[in-house]
Design a protein around this motif. Structure first.
Motif, PDB file in Angstrom:
ATOM      1  N   MET A  10      33.403  32.169  19.622  1.00 26.06           N
ATOM      2  CA  MET A  10      34.202  31.675  18.505  1.00 26.06           C
ATOM      3  C   MET A  10      34.570  30.223  18.748  1.00 26.06           C
ATOM      4  SD  MET A  10      36.627  35.019  18.487  1.00 26.06           S
ATOM      5  CE  MET A  10      36.501  35.098  20.260  1.00 26.06           C
ATOM      6  N   GLU A  12      36.981  27.413  16.836  1.00 25.19           N
ATOM      7  CA  GLU A  12      37.962  27.210  15.776  1.00 25.19           C
ATOM      8  C   GLU A  12      38.263  25.722  15.647  1.00 25.19           C
ATOM      9  OE1 GLU A  12      41.734  29.776  14.747  1.00 25.19           O
ATOM     10  OE2 GLU A  12      42.200  28.341  16.346  1.00 25.19           O
ATOM     11  N   TYR A  37      31.360  32.473   9.208  1.00 18.12           N
ATOM     12  CA  TYR A  37      32.555  31.680   9.463  1.00 18.12           C
ATOM     13  C   TYR A  37      33.666  32.213   8.587  1.00 18.12           C
ATOM     14  CZ  TYR A  37      32.094  29.131   5.066  1.00 18.12           C
ATOM     15  OH  TYR A  37      32.031  28.810   3.743  1.00 18.12           O
ATOM     16  N   THR A  46      36.887  29.049  11.499  1.00 15.21           N
ATOM     17  CA  THR A  46      36.297  29.555  12.735  1.00 15.21           C
ATOM     18  C   THR A  46      34.862  29.952  12.478  1.00 15.21           C
ATOM     19  OG1 THR A  46      38.451  30.448  13.366  1.00 15.21           O
ATOM     20  CG2 THR A  46      36.537  31.252  14.592  1.00 15.21           C
ATOM     21  N   TYR A  48      31.521  31.970  14.107  1.00 17.19           N
ATOM     22  CA  TYR A  48      31.214  33.020  15.064  1.00 17.19           C
ATOM     23  C   TYR A  48      29.731  32.967  15.407  1.00 17.19           C
ATOM     24  CZ  TYR A  48      35.684  34.788  13.455  1.00 17.19           C
ATOM     25  OH  TYR A  48      37.012  34.904  13.135  1.00 17.19           O
ATOM     26  N   SER A  76      38.235  27.508  21.519  1.00 16.57           N
ATOM     27  CA  SER A  76      36.920  28.131  21.630  1.00 16.57           C
ATOM     28  C   SER A  76      37.029  29.235  22.661  1.00 16.57           C
ATOM     29  CB  SER A  76      35.850  27.105  22.034  1.00 16.57           C
ATOM     30  OG  SER A  76      36.103  26.602  23.325  1.00 16.57           O
TER      31      SER A  76
END
Length: 163
Positions: A10, A12, A37, A46, A48, A76
């Motif tokens: 992830m 962000e 996202y 975020t 993914y 992250s």
């Protein structure tokens, strides 16, 4: 509970440009799939990524660096082999989005103002759906919008049968 064979990464960021830069760098850095996202309030987004543990770690590191350069990296993280309940928390993580086909409403359910608001192409499709429409296919294809609206209104009132 069973763990998945892949890892979840992830990244962000604050703002979409940083997110896109992060996703691009992550995808180019290792053999991972940018899954989806999500956006939150205040511009927090975020992305993914999924793949094997080492690939996801390399991708998240590269994505985090890119996000820092372009905008603002918030966080992250990599979860190696997450429990199967974790991806369910993230909507549509492993499922492609389903796109629904938009069909014109049946003529009987449309008011005159609704007909006038439709595009000429939608009106032509609707006119062609009547077996006994007063115009031929060529005439429908060249008819003016106001003529199609008028004829479709007449069809609605007359209760013509659609194919």
């Amino acid at each position: 509970m069973r763990a998945h064979a892949y890892s979840l990464g992830m990244i962000e960021t604050l703002g979409l440009p940083a997110l896109i830069a992060a996703a691009d760098a992550a995808a180019k850095a290792a053999d991972v799939k940018v899954a989806t996202y999500e956006g939150a309030d205040g511009g927090i987004v975020t992305v993914y990524v999924i793949g094997d543990v080492s690939s996801v770690q390399a991708a998240v590191d590269a994505g985090a660096d890119a996000a820092r350069r372009v905008g603002r990296l918030l966080h992250s993280h990599v979860i190696p082999r997450p429990d199967e309940s974790v991806p369910k928390m993230i909507k549509n993580l492993l499922k492609p989005p389903v796109q629904e086909e938009v069909k014109p409403e049946p003529a009987q359910a449309q008011s005159a103002s609704a007909l006038a608001e439709q595009s000429i192409n939608d009106l032509r499709k609707l006119a062609r759906s009547y077996a006994d429409f007063p115009l031929t296919t060529n005439e429908i294809n060249t008819a003016k919008k106001e003529d199609l609206v008028r004829l479709l209104e007449e069809k609605q009132q007359g209760g013509g049968e659609q194919v």
